[in-house]
Design a protein around this motif. Structure first.
Motif, PDB file in Angstrom:
ATOM      1  N   ARG A 117      44.870  33.330  55.850  1.00 55.92           N
ATOM      2  CA  ARG A 117      43.961  34.376  56.307  1.00 55.92           C
ATOM      3  C   ARG A 117      42.573  33.801  56.550  1.00 55.92           C
ATOM      4  O   ARG A 117      42.124  32.883  55.865  1.00 55.92           O
ATOM      5  CB  ARG A 117      43.869  35.493  55.259  1.00 55.92           C
ATOM      6  N   ARG A 165      43.346  42.829  61.356  1.00 57.19           N
ATOM      7  CA  ARG A 165      42.911  43.029  59.967  1.00 57.19           C
ATOM      8  C   ARG A 165      41.394  43.024  59.841  1.00 57.19           C
ATOM      9  O   ARG A 165      40.814  43.828  59.101  1.00 57.19           O
ATOM     10  CB  ARG A 165      43.514  41.947  59.064  1.00 57.19           C
ATOM     11  N   CYS A 177      51.727  46.821  56.562  1.00 58.85           N
ATOM     12  CA  CYS A 177      51.707  45.966  55.372  1.00 58.85           C
ATOM     13  C   CYS A 177      52.098  46.777  54.143  1.00 58.85           C
ATOM     14  O   CYS A 177      51.956  48.002  54.113  1.00 58.85           O
ATOM     15  CB  CYS A 177      50.319  45.362  55.172  1.00 58.85           C
ATOM     16  N   ARG A 178      52.583  46.064  53.136  1.00 57.58           N
ATOM     17  CA  ARG A 178      52.987  46.725  51.888  1.00 57.58           C
ATOM     18  C   ARG A 178      51.806  47.463  51.264  1.00 57.58           C
ATOM     19  O   ARG A 178      50.656  47.049  51.404  1.00 57.58           O
ATOM     20  CB  ARG A 178      53.525  45.702  50.890  1.00 57.58           C
ATOM     21  N   ASP A 191      50.933  47.499  48.259  1.00 57.53           N
ATOM     22  CA  ASP A 191      50.254  46.708  47.229  1.00 57.53           C
ATOM     23  C   ASP A 191      49.531  45.491  47.809  1.00 57.53           C
ATOM     24  O   ASP A 191      48.983  44.673  47.068  1.00 57.53           O
ATOM     25  CB  ASP A 191      51.247  46.256  46.152  1.00 57.53           C
ATOM     26  N   ASP A 192      49.527  45.348  49.130  1.00 62.85           N
ATOM     27  CA  ASP A 192      48.825  44.223  49.756  1.00 62.85           C
ATOM     28  C   ASP A 192      47.320  44.487  49.741  1.00 62.85           C
ATOM     29  O   ASP A 192      46.871  45.572  50.137  1.00 62.85           O
ATOM     30  CB  ASP A 192      49.295  44.040  51.200  1.00 62.85           C
ATOM     31  N   ASP A 193      46.557  43.521  49.270  1.00 64.09           N
ATOM     32  CA  ASP A 193      45.097  43.644  49.246  1.00 64.09           C
ATOM     33  C   ASP A 193      44.545  42.993  50.513  1.00 64.09           C
ATOM     34  O   ASP A 193      44.525  41.768  50.621  1.00 64.09           O
ATOM     35  CB  ASP A 193      44.529  42.955  48.005  1.00 64.09           C
ATOM     36  N   PRO A 194      44.064  43.769  51.478  1.00 68.40           N
ATOM     37  CA  PRO A 194      43.599  43.186  52.744  1.00 68.40           C
ATOM     38  C   PRO A 194      42.311  42.390  52.613  1.00 68.40           C
ATOM     39  O   PRO A 194      41.912  41.709  53.552  1.00 68.40           O
ATOM     40  CB  PRO A 194      43.395  44.418  53.632  1.00 68.40           C
ATOM     41  N   GLU A 233      50.142  37.490  57.092  1.00 66.16           N
ATOM     42  CA  GLU A 233      51.404  38.197  57.191  1.00 66.16           C
ATOM     43  C   GLU A 233      51.468  38.954  58.516  1.00 66.16           C
ATOM     44  O   GLU A 233      50.455  39.473  58.992  1.00 66.16           O
ATOM     45  CB  GLU A 233      51.571  39.175  56.023  1.00 66.16           C
ATOM     46  N   CYS A 279      51.954  41.819  59.747  1.00 68.14           N
ATOM     47  CA  CYS A 279      52.017  43.260  59.494  1.00 68.14           C
ATOM     48  C   CYS A 279      50.674  43.885  59.827  1.00 68.14           C
ATOM     49  O   CYS A 279      49.639  43.208  59.886  1.00 68.14           O
ATOM     50  CB  CYS A 279      52.406  43.548  58.042  1.00 68.14           C
ATOM     51  N   THR A 334      47.551  46.230  58.961  1.00 68.04           N
ATOM     52  CA  THR A 334      46.814  46.731  57.800  1.00 68.04           C
ATOM     53  C   THR A 334      46.348  48.153  58.073  1.00 68.04           C
ATOM     54  O   THR A 334      45.470  48.368  58.920  1.00 68.04           O
ATOM     55  CB  THR A 334      45.592  45.843  57.509  1.00 68.04           C
TER      56      THR A 334
END
Length: 619
Positions: free
Chosen positions: A278, A311, A382-383, A385-388, A397, A399, A401
């Motif tokens: 990232r 993101r 994104c999941r 629990d994913d912290d962007p 990832e 996905c 955000t």
């Protein structure tokens, strides 16, 4: 007869033994004596690198690259027996390494035999040397180095001797990137896609978006820009007059000195790449991302790089894309355009404007479009629990955000226009439990501190002395905010293991990055005029990292005649003072601070020194 021969043999063996012992003692004397001599006197020129450090610069891979026998960190004079330690000098690195970036060093990659995927740009990502492989020498300036030209004149010209690389001027001669004229390199303001000037190109983008007066800042609502594959950062340089600040990003690639040119010009810039990790910026940081023929394959790996841009874009943010795919009619460009259009449509972007060679997409303001997509649509969200905002060493990832509930409900970031944005408490302040009162108190505290700093610096500086500033521990960005009336820009650095307050910095209309000060920063040597280190030494001491390494890194980053303001405990200041002569730093001022005098402010200036090779370059 026999006995006589035996006695003679014994004498011969004795003499041989004595000779061996004598040779061994001479070897010990020469080895340790020469080693001590090498460390006690500063040597200039190409022979000044420690023998033990030579393999870091391309020698024997198995030798001790840093020349350090004891890697235990110094405890800033607190340990028994440390108070008397005073280093007399550091050796000077070989002149060939006047542009060394320790964590972006190709020689290190080759020596460590890292198995990197070149197609994913991993070789342009950070790969830092282990403590035993770090250099322990001062980075010399190039031959003929001069104090940089002052801003704003530096936007358009720099000293050729300071960055003696003219290949870009020849390679990009038809695009007006840069022109060599005598002792200087001039920057007409051109770029790969805007040969006739960045200012006209910027106005055309504003016109495409129907912004008033063709001003891209849109009455203060567009403040932070991300320019990927920025070249020599003329796009970012010309945005500054519109009260827009850009984070200009480029890798240390075949155009390896482009970021060095940008920083020498006094334009905000950072070495980095869209690869596998990232970007070191929090989510929802930029109103506009820009790519002008940045040579990035946006379709690779299920669009992961475009999703990384998504993101960091704010709700309703724009992506301005100037590239052949946006207008060319050949088969390959048409294929890319078709696939890219389908991808951004699934990402819920819409075309805000398309004209000639440029297309501008806009990101949605809310989550509505994401929630209305058909089940199984790619890319996925994104999941939960994913912290962007977790970015340091975190893999990208593929996905999308989604927005927080607040941003979804408010249909945007809820930020004030610039310049009110700088002093208005941003909504994300609540993520840290900070109140408006705490925010305003922090702002006032740093306003007073900056006033005090400038009083201490005043005998040494004029209005144009300082341009590139780094706050090595920025917290909420109030140090930078206090500099708003000075003609400077600030790289706000947030520790990788602390509160993720970099999003507050961006929400105030400032820029910055995440970093671990146990490692080297991603910049060229001699790129900042002022470093501000608030308790940074105390912080790395807690991690068990070396204060000496940090001093050498600060010296690498700092321009000759530049300044450092160190605000920390008294033992830290005492520790730094021991290294002044070895670093060629000069004490400028000392001042006690804090309610109980528990912090000390120590201001230093880096002297301009030249190697023997540099002296020859000035003749």
């Amino acid at each position: 007869m026999t006995r006589g021969r035996s006695d003679g043999a014994q004498k011969k063996r004795l003499l041989t033994s004595l000779c061996i012992v004598a040779v061994f003692l001479v070897f010990l004397y020469v080895y340790f004596g020469s080693k001590n001599t090498g460390e006690s006197a500063l040597e200039y020129g190409s022979r000044s690198l420690r023998k033990l450090g030579s393999s870091y610069l391309g020698g024997d891979e198995d030798s001790d690259l840093g020349g350090k026998q004891d890697e235990s960190p110094l405890k800033f004079g607190l340990d028994d027996g440390e108070d008397g330690f005073t280093p007399k000098s550091f050796p000077v690195c070989d002149d060939r390494h006047s542009e060394l970036i320790p964590c972006l060093d190709r020689h290190l990659i080759y020596q460590m035999r890292l198995k990197l995927d070149l197609s994913l740009m991993e070789h342009y990502e950070r790969h830092c040397p282990l403590p035993e492989r770090r250099y322990n020498c001062l980075i010399p300036p190039p031959p003929g180095y001069k104090v940089p030209i002052k801003w704003p004149k530096s936007r358009d010209e720099v000293w050729k001797a300071n960055i003696p690389h003219t290949h870009l001027a020849h390679e990009k001669s038809d695009q007006n990137w840069m022109v060599v004229k005598g002792e200087k390199i001039h920057f007409p303001g051109g770029g790969t896609h805007f040969h006739y000037g960045a200012d006209k190109y910027i106005a055309s983008i504003a016109n495409m978006l129907n912004f008033s007066n063709n001003n891209l800042n849109n009455e203060g609502r567009l403040r932070t820009v991300f320019d990927v594959g920025c070249g020599v950062a003329s796009f970012g340089g010309y945005l500054l007059s519109s009260d827009i600040i850009a984070m200009s990003l480029a890798p240390n690639d075949v155009h390896q000195n482009q970021i060095q040119f940008a920083l020498e010009r006094g334009i905000p810039a950072y070495l980095g790449v869209l690869g596998t990790k990232r970007l070191p910026y929090p989510s929802r940081s930029f109103e506009l991302a820009h790519c002008s023929r940045c040579r990035i394959d946006w379709l690779q790996r299920d669009g992961i790089l475009l999703l990384e841009l998504d993101r960091v874009l704010r709700p309703g943010g724009y992506f301005a894309y100037s590239s052949p795919e946006a207008y060319a009619q050949d088969e390959e460009d048409l294929r890319i355009w078709k696939e890219m259009s389908a991808l951004v449509e699934r990402m819920c972007w819409r075309i805000a404007s398309k004209r000639n060679q440029t297309v501008i997409w806009q990101k949605p303001l809310t989550n509505d479009c994401y929630l209305e997509r058909e089940p199984g649509t790619q890319p996925p969200l994104c999941r939960s629990d994913d912290d962007p905002d977790a970015v340091w060493g975190v893999n990208m990832e593929a996905c999308i955000t989604p927005y927080s509930d607040h941003d979804h409900k408010t249909r945007g970031s809820g930020l004030a226009p610039w310049p009110a944005r700088l002093t208005s408490p941003p909504p994300r302040l609540a993520d840290f439990g900070y109140s408006t009162e705490m925010f305003e108190k922090d702002m006032e505290l740093w306003r007073q501190r900056v006033d005090s700093y400038w009083s201490l610096l005043s005998p040494k500086i004029s209005s144009d002395t300082i341009r590139n500033v780094m706050d090595m521990k920025a917290n909420l960005g109030s140090f930078a905010a206090a500099l708003k009336d000075k003609d400077v820009w600030v790289m706000n650095v947030i520790p990788e293991d602390g509160p993720k307050t970099l999003k507050i910095v961006y929400d105030r209309g400032l820029i910055g990055t995440v970093h671990n000060w146990c490692e080297a920063f991603s910049t060229y040597p001699r790129t900042y005029d002022l470093l501000h280190a608030w308790t940074v030494f105390s912080d790395i001491e807690k991690k068990g990292c070396s204060g000496e390494d940090l001093l050498l890194e600060m010296d690498r980053i700092l321009r000759p005649t530049g300044f450092a303001i160190i605000r920390d405990r008294q033992p830290v200041i005492d520790f730094v003072k021991k290294y002044l002569a070895a670093l060629h730093w000069e004490a400028v001022a000392t001042e006690e601070s804090g309610p109980d005098g528990d912090e000390v402010v120590f201001v230093i200036q880096k002297k301009l020194w030249l190697t023997s090779e540099s002296f020859r370059g000035t003749e």
